[in-house]
Structures are given as structure tokens and as C-alpha cells.
Design a protein around this motif. Sequence first.
Motif, mmCIF file in Angstrom:
data_model
loop_
_atom_site.group_PDB
_atom_site.id
_atom_site.type_symbol
_atom_site.label_atom_id
_atom_site.label_comp_id
_atom_site.label_asym_id
_atom_site.label_seq_id
_atom_site.Cartn_x
_atom_site.Cartn_y
_atom_site.Cartn_z
ATOM 1 N N ASP A 73 0.826 -1.224 0.074
ATOM 2 C CA ASP A 73 -0.074 -0.168 0.150
ATOM 3 C C ASP A 73 1.254 1.679 0.435
ATOM 4 N N PRO A 74 1.352 1.619 -1.220
ATOM 5 C CA PRO A 74 2.076 3.181 -0.958
ATOM 6 C C PRO A 74 1.672 4.449 -0.950
ATOM 7 N N ARG A 75 0.203 4.421 -0.468
ATOM 8 C CA ARG A 75 -0.274 5.259 -0.103
ATOM 9 C C ARG A 75 0.548 6.669 0.872
ATOM 10 N N PRO A 76 0.544 7.236 1.124
ATOM 11 C CA PRO A 76 0.921 8.500 1.779
ATOM 12 C C PRO A 76 0.292 8.895 3.029
ATOM 13 N N ARG A 77 0.704 8.466 4.527
ATOM 14 C CA ARG A 77 -0.373 8.069 5.991
ATOM 15 C C ARG A 77 -0.748 9.754 5.611
ATOM 16 N N PRO A 78 -2.364 10.269 5.837
ATOM 17 C CA PRO A 78 -3.399 11.281 5.930
ATOM 18 C C PRO A 78 -2.592 11.227 7.708
ATOM 19 N N ARG A 79 -2.388 12.431 6.893
ATOM 20 C CA ARG A 79 -2.298 13.215 8.841
ATOM 21 C C ARG A 79 -3.125 14.209 8.562
ATOM 22 N N ALA B 181 -6.449 13.774 7.909
ATOM 23 C CA ALA B 181 -6.620 12.316 9.219
ATOM 24 C C ALA B 181 -8.526 12.133 9.653
ATOM 25 N N ARG B 182 -8.300 13.583 9.811
ATOM 26 C CA ARG B 182 -9.968 13.615 10.505
ATOM 27 C C ARG B 182 -10.831 13.523 9.844
ATOM 28 N N ILE B 183 -10.654 13.690 8.272
ATOM 29 C CA ILE B 183 -11.718 13.882 7.024
ATOM 30 C C ILE B 183 -12.048 12.667 6.392
ATOM 31 N N LEU B 184 -10.546 11.436 7.194
ATOM 32 C CA LEU B 184 -10.877 9.946 6.699
ATOM 33 C C LEU B 184 -11.948 9.402 7.698
ATOM 34 N N ARG B 185 -11.648 9.536 9.097
ATOM 35 C CA ARG B 185 -12.229 9.304 10.087
ATOM 36 C C ARG B 185 -13.566 9.561 10.070
ATOM 37 N N ALA B 186 -14.074 11.557 9.831
ATOM 38 C CA ALA B 186 -15.394 11.241 9.281
ATOM 39 C C ALA B 186 -16.533 11.354 8.549
ATOM 40 N N ILE B 187 -15.411 10.672 7.789
ATOM 41 C CA ILE B 187 -16.370 10.148 6.065
ATOM 42 C C ILE B 187 -16.873 8.907 6.443
ATOM 43 N N GLY B 188 -15.836 8.164 7.296
ATOM 44 C CA GLY B 188 -16.531 6.608 7.377
ATOM 45 C C GLY B 188 -16.466 5.813 6.353
ATOM 46 N N LEU C 45 -14.830 25.236 4.017
ATOM 47 C CA LEU C 45 -14.917 24.655 3.361
ATOM 48 C C LEU C 45 -13.849 24.891 2.602
ATOM 49 N N GLY C 46 -12.653 26.018 2.379
ATOM 50 C CA GLY C 46 -11.279 26.041 2.316
ATOM 51 C C GLY C 46 -10.535 25.142 2.484
ATOM 52 N N PRO C 47 -9.865 25.289 4.132
ATOM 53 C CA PRO C 47 -9.477 23.889 4.409
ATOM 54 C C PRO C 47 -9.778 22.635 3.775
ATOM 55 N N LEU C 48 -11.150 22.397 3.903
ATOM 56 C CA LEU C 48 -11.413 20.840 3.607
ATOM 57 C C LEU C 48 -11.311 20.865 2.503
ATOM 58 N N ALA C 49 -11.575 21.548 1.231
ATOM 59 C CA ALA C 49 -11.179 21.097 0.187
ATOM 60 C C ALA C 49 -9.939 20.747 -0.213
ATOM 61 N N VAL C 50 -9.403 21.919 0.410
ATOM 62 C CA VAL C 50 -7.896 21.752 -0.468
ATOM 63 C C VAL C 50 -7.076 20.049 0.353
ATOM 64 N N ALA C 51 -7.449 19.795 1.598
ATOM 65 C CA ALA C 51 -7.516 18.596 2.496
ATOM 66 C C ALA C 51 -8.086 17.544 1.708
ATOM 67 N N LEU C 52 -9.391 17.641 0.545
ATOM 68 C CA LEU C 52 -9.968 16.805 -0.090
ATOM 69 C C LEU C 52 -9.388 16.704 -0.750
ATOM 70 N N ASP C 53 -8.745 17.809 -1.505
ATOM 71 C CA ASP C 53 -8.151 17.115 -2.858
ATOM 72 C C ASP C 53 -7.002 16.876 -2.790
ATOM 73 N N GLN C 54 -6.258 16.241 -1.818
ATOM 74 C CA GLN C 54 -4.832 16.303 -1.551
ATOM 75 C C GLN C 54 -5.373 14.489 -1.318
ATOM 76 N N LEU C 55 -6.082 13.990 -0.436
ATOM 77 C CA LEU C 55 -6.957 12.472 -0.268
ATOM 78 C C LEU C 55 -6.691 12.298 -1.177
ATOM 79 N N GLU C 56 -7.270 12.609 -1.797
ATOM 80 C CA GLU C 56 -8.010 12.204 -3.531
ATOM 81 C C GLU C 56 -6.846 11.567 -4.379
ATOM 82 N N VAL C 57 -5.789 13.146 -4.546
ATOM 83 C CA VAL C 57 -4.667 12.652 -4.997
ATOM 84 C C VAL C 57 -3.764 11.054 -4.974
ATOM 85 N N ASP C 58 -4.123 11.328 -3.295
ATOM 86 C CA ASP C 58 -2.738 10.548 -3.065
ATOM 87 C C ASP C 58 -4.281 8.957 -2.766
ATOM 88 N N GLY C 59 -5.148 9.199 -3.457
ATOM 89 C CA GLY C 59 -5.921 7.639 -3.166
ATOM 90 C C GLY C 59 -6.919 7.314 -2.853
#
Length: 379
Positions: free
Chosen positions: A316-322, A326-333, A350-364
Motif C-alpha cells: 500500500d504505497p499511499r502516504p498516510r493521512p495526517r 486523518a480527521r476527514i477520513l474518520r468523519a467519512i467512515g 470549506l477552504g481548508p476542507l477542500a484543500v485536504a480533500l484534494d490531497q486525499l483524492e490525489v493520494d488515492g
Amino acid sequence: MTTDELPAAAWWVALAGLPAMGPARLGALWEAGAAEEAWDLVRSGRAHTLRPLAEVVGPGAATQAEAWARASGAVDVGALWRRHRDRGITVAVRGDGRMPTRLDEDLEPPVVLFGDGALGATAGPTVAIVGTRRCTPAGAELAHEIGRQCARAGGRVVSGLAQGIDAAAHAGALAGGPGCAPPVAVVGSGLDVVYPARSGPLWRRVAAAGVVLSEYPLGTPPGRWRFPARNRLVAALADVVVVVESPRRGGSMYTVDEALRRQRTVLAVPGSIRSAASAGTNWLLSQGAEVCSGADDVLVAAGLVAAPEEAAGVLDPRPRPRGDGARILRAIGWEPATLDAVAARTGLALGPLAVALDQLEVDGWVDRRGGRIERRVSL
């Protein structure tokens, strides 16, 4: 080859291909004795005089016997046998030493079994991974991950080659790379009748790497009544049955019933109480099924040891969310969520959330589908 030169298996192939001839009815004909004797009984229209068959068919036994007599008159047993031989299909008959031991010794053993691939692929630790055709993306990814890790650890992944969870599990088993255990599939049609048709490429890959099994001769179309019989074989072949996603009723639950009859271990993946795809698995957990929270639970239940690369997490080569990620992944479930819902759960603007979501999507780690955000199990 004259009829006198045909092996006994040829007659069982012909009998299995008669209309409305299911495994239970063929099993009752087995009581007639030799294969040719059973065929002669059917050809003469006297099949209903065989008491075990009459009990299985019920009040319409005489009518059914007449229908079989008419249908058998059009069957060229020798040509049918050559068709299977020329196609490279392996035919095993109960007690002939070719039938997989798990099936030969089963509560309801097949009379005849057809194999596209190597029947020996069934020998070894086995894990059945089953679930709904209407699975969620997260469910399909989890089935893929479990299938891959089981195959890498030496477990034969058994399933029914249906769309959804079955297909994802077999695709995962094939994705493990060289040295993996061979996959095993059981289907509810003849081995030349791919159902659904879009499963053709996966079907061929499973047959090439392992084996595709059926109780029905070439040319047999799929039928709703054939799939419960198929599911009993999935359960019979398995050491462990894992239900990834399933409604309260359906083929997966029939497989579970058959597994419990055979005292197999059953694991279920918990899901959201709001998800119809998890209604069945949540119910199984309430009834005492073991919890499956990932591939490790399955490996332990099956007595398998993770491949070194899996144990180290190298695959699993994906970089670990921090932080926010990490908060967003826990919130999505594991249930699709809207952007507004994730914002409310995390408290992020919404601004910081969008930025973090973009990175989570890029990282898979997440996908966005139709305005909803879904968590991914793996790449």
C-alpha cells in the motif's frame, strides 16, 4: 466411438443436461445404479418408478418422466461426450477419484462435475468471499483486498463469478502476482455460457490460473433455480466464508446457511445501519457471526499467514493521512457523505476542507462520485 465404448461419465453428462434436471434429481437417479441403467430408465419414461426420484420431484413425477423421455430421444450421447472432450472440459463423477475430495465427501455431493482448468486447484486452504451484486465501491475494494491477501498467503479464493463482490474478490486473487494460490469459481450454467456476458474476461483468467466448476454440461443456460445449488458448492469448498456486503435475503445468505450446515466458520463485515448493502452482514453479526474488519481477520480464521510484503504494508504505497486528512477520513467512515456533512462532522471551514480533500483524492484515499465523497480501501 460406439455407445458400448463410452465411459460411464458420458451417460451422467447426458442425464445432467436434460431439462429441469437439477442436482437433487440427478442424485436420486444415482440410486438407479449404473449410469447406462439410469439412462435406460429415463429413455423408457419410467424414471418416476424410482422411489427416491419420485419423492424429490413430487406429484408431477410421472409428467416429468415423460418429458425426460421425449428430450432424451434427441440426445446423441457420444457426440455430447466428444464435445466436452474436444473442448478440454474435465468431467468428474462421484466416487471416481477425480472429484475434489471436499465435494465427494459433502452432505450433498454432485453426481457429475465439469471443470474448465485444473481440478487440483481446489486442494489446499480455501476462503469463500461472497456478497451482493449491488455492492458499494468500498465493499468492492475490501473484497479485492481480502482476495489478494488470501491468495498471496496461499488461500484459494472461492466465489461465484457474479458481478459485484464475487468479481472483486476474484480480481483481487488474480492481482496478487506470481506464486499466489489459484482461484476457484463455481457457476450456475454450462462452462461455455458466460453469465453475465461482461464477466467473460474474468471468467477466462480464473480458468487459466485455477478452475471454473459447474454441475451442468456445455450449453446449459443460467436459471434462477440453479444458483442456490451453485451456492451450496461454494460453501462446501470453503474452510471459511466471508460475507462482505449483503442484503438481508439473497444468494449470500443461502451460502451462509449452507456453510453453517457444514460447520464452516462465517465472518461478516460490519457496515452502516443506513446502508442496504450491509443489512445482511449486520444481521449476521447480531446472530453470532465473527467480525471481519479486514484481511487479517480472514487470514487468522483460515489459519493463514500474511505474505511478508503484506505484513509489512509494503503493497500500500499511499502516504498516510495526517492532521486534517486523518480527521476527514474518520468523519467519512465507510458511508458516502456530502461535502456539507463532512464539514459539519470535522468543523473545518470549506477552504481548508477542500484543500485536504484534494490531497486525499490525489493520494488515492477518497473518490468523489455525484457530489458525494467515498472512502477507498486501497489503490
